[in-house]
Design an enzyme around this catalytic site. Structure first.
Site, mmCIF file in Angstrom:
data_model
loop_
_atom_site.group_PDB
_atom_site.id
_atom_site.type_symbol
_atom_site.label_atom_id
_atom_site.label_comp_id
_atom_site.label_asym_id
_atom_site.label_seq_id
_atom_site.Cartn_x
_atom_site.Cartn_y
_atom_site.Cartn_z
ATOM 1 N N ASP A 34 48.064 72.439 34.964
ATOM 2 C CA ASP A 34 47.155 72.790 33.870
ATOM 3 C C ASP A 34 45.975 71.830 33.760
ATOM 4 O O ASP A 34 45.689 71.294 32.684
ATOM 5 C CB ASP A 34 47.907 72.812 32.535
ATOM 6 C CG ASP A 34 49.187 73.620 32.610
ATOM 7 O OD1 ASP A 34 49.124 74.772 33.057
ATOM 8 O OD2 ASP A 34 50.257 73.092 32.229
ATOM 9 N N GLU A 64 46.946 83.387 28.303
ATOM 10 C CA GLU A 64 47.212 82.030 27.828
ATOM 11 C C GLU A 64 46.147 81.079 28.374
ATOM 12 O O GLU A 64 45.164 81.501 28.974
ATOM 13 C CB GLU A 64 48.605 81.581 28.287
ATOM 14 C CG GLU A 64 48.780 81.574 29.793
ATOM 15 C CD GLU A 64 50.180 81.228 30.243
ATOM 16 O OE1 GLU A 64 51.032 80.938 29.385
ATOM 17 O OE2 GLU A 64 50.441 81.244 31.456
#
Length: 555
Positions: free
Chosen positions: A50, A223
């Site tokens: 991420d 997301e």
């Protein structure tokens, strides 16, 4: 990618601290493109999940998820987007005290977001069980402020802030956009916008769903949003479809609350880069725009890629449209200018001659100073109480597996081990294997054990043992006779697979002896496999081992 998305990909759809670790004790290796070759993907072949990146004063700062590992939220820096150097962590330990007890695998800090605003670096960090934390620093090296719980709640993840100055009044307003984790909230696939105070201390409203993935054909698991502003548009970069099989989407609107148009901008297509998943838009040193994202590589974790990015009709175009469907696909070779002074590569090897552990190391849970000591170029690991298996051991210290192939050599001195102690070199994930020393009845045994399926409370299996190979302490002629060299070699055996083979070298021997059985690496909970060290006691002993070095070689 769903066929409905392929058919509409080119169309716009309208949708309603303790001190930070020092780097002094570490040597440098490069789990990234070599200086001798053209830059290529992945730019970091290591598990920086991420990634988010911000530029300030010619330096690029990257943060990534840390989950249960501590110190938490690693911070990297670069001058050219290719050569990355670790510079520390945002958190010394997780602010919740239960992270001291046992490893909370897959919990902890998920996808962080870093921004530079009003003279400070801001990192927004989500814990899916507690909410959104914020920490700030005037320099990315820290010190970072104690994490402030901005938005309490379960299932609130993937935060990204936006500060907006009213053109008429000059008033600054601030917003927080975030996603939801279905495992905690009971739903996902939507993005919620909230107002907050500009100092990120207080949330001002209950929030509004500005993008509902359930209203988009074929969308699932929307997301990882990142908020940007360019010209007259607000942009939200966000992946959908899941980590392993998803795609990247960009939304835009002239009002921050929407309505937002959407366009799929990056997909796997015909390439071997699955995902491709969430990341960051950043402008390179020569003015070229780039999109930095991750790819899930199973045992290797979530490794970092970078795609060229251009703008057409106020939409970003990522990668290369290979099949002509209007959606970019990841590229291998990168055309990017070299920095004047690129930073050194990632720290991996360690000679343990610093005052604190290097930034390549993390513990399995919140750590305590009494677990280790650095002295005279050696790392002493003090045996902590053993658990049912190493999956539950908080005092396991490890670092990432660097791809595609690597080896680690280390030396363990057992002079100060106590009865019931065991210590060794471990390759660690849902399954794990370790080679090391066990001390029973005043005898040291060389031992190789595996544990398969930690999620179902696996019991360790001994595949090799010998209590005659190691020199008895009473007969040792020097400290050298009380140490054994251990080695593990990790090799890629498929696009997303790797195996490990352990070896040992006896005191005063020149030859390595290999353990016959090879071990297949598995990732952990949201993380790749890791390689590290441990020292634990199964009785009530208080011994320790001394580690001479930890030498990493990337092949």
């Amino acid at each position: 990618m769903p066929s409905a998305l392929k058919a509409s990909a080119s169309l716009a759809l309208l949708v309603t601290a303790l001190a930070l670790p020092s780097l002094a004790s570490s040597n440098s290796e490069k789990a990234q493109p070599s200086d001798e070759t053209a830059p290529s993907n992945p730019i970091i072949f290591a598990d920086f999940s991420d990634p988010d990146v911000v530029e300030h004063n010619g330096y690029y700062t990257l943060v990534a998820s840390s989950f249960n590992h501590q110190p938490g939220v690693p911070v990297l820096q670069s001058t050219d987007l290719i050569h990355w150097q670790r510079i520390g962590f945002v958190m010394t330990n997780h602010p919740q005290t239960e992270y001291f007890a046992i490893p909370r695998h897959g919990q902890g800090m998920w996808a962080p977001c870093i921004r530079y605003h009003n003279g400070k670096f801001w990192v927004f960090m989500p814990d899916p069980d507690y909410g959104i934390y914020v920490s700030t620093a005037t320099q990315p090296t820290g010190p970072w402020s104690e994490p402030h719980l901005l938005l309490p709640g379960k299932g609130i993840i993937d935060p990204t802030p936006m500060w907006v100055t009213d053109a008429d009044t000059g008033e600054e307003k601030a917003y927080l956009l975030h996603a939801w984790a279905k495992s905690r909230a009971g739903f996902n696939n939507v993005l919620t916008l909230r107002s907050m105070t500009p100092d990120a201390k207080t949330i001002l409203d209950e929030g509004k769903v500005v993008i509902d993935g359930n209203q988009l054909p074929g969308f699932r698991t929307l997301e990882g949003p990142k908020f940007y502003q360019r010209g007259e548009y607000f942009y939200i970069f966000a992946p959908a479809g899941g980590v392993e099989e998803g795609w990247q989407t960009v939304f835009r609107a002239k009002d921050i609350e929407g309505p937002y148009e959407t366009r799929v901008t990056l997909e796997q297509g015909t390439t071997d880069v699955n995902g491709p998943h969430q990341g960051a838009w950043v402008t390179g040193p020569e003015g070229q725009d780039w999109f930095i994202h991750f790819q899930d590589r199973n045992a290797y974790g979530r490794i970092v890629h970078m795609q060229p990015m251009a703008w057409e009709n106020d939409w970003p175009v990522m990668g290369k449209d290979i099949d002509g469907n209007g959606v970019g696909e990841p590229v291998n070779t990168l055309t990017i200018g070299a920095a004047q002074q690129p930073l050194a590569g990632l720290t991996t090897s360690d000679t343990f001659d610093g005052e604190t552990l290097g930034a390549q190391w993390q513990w399995n849970a919140n750590w305590q100073p009494g677990w280790y000591r650095l002295n005279e170029g050696k790392l002493s690991l003090y045996a902590q109480p053993a658990h049912s298996n190493l999956w539950q051991q908080p005092a396991l210290i490890s670092q990432m597996v660097y791809g595609p192939s690597m080896s680690v050599e280390t030396q363990l001195n057992w002079q100060n081990m106590a009865q019931g102690d065991e210590a060794g070199l471990v390759v660690y994930g849902y399954d794990y294997a370790w080679l090391g020393i066990e001390k029973l009845n005043d005898t040291q045994r060389l031992i190789y054990r595996t544990c398969v399926d930690t999620l179902n409370q696996c019991q360790e299996q001994t595949l090799f043992e010998d209590n005659k190979l190691l020199t008895n302490k009473d007969n040792a002629s020097s400290a050298v006779d009380l140490a054994v060299d251990l080695k593990v070699t990790i090799q890629e055996t498929g696009p997303r697979q790797a195996t490990a083979q352990f070896s040992y070298k006896l005191p005063q021997s020149q030859y390595w002896s290999a353990i016959e059985q090879q071990f297949t690496l598995r990732p952990g909970r949201w993380v790749g496999a890791r390689v590290g060290l441990f020292s634990q006691n199964k009785t009530n002993g208080n011994g320790h081992i001394k580690v001479e070095h930890f030498a990493v070689k990337l092949n």
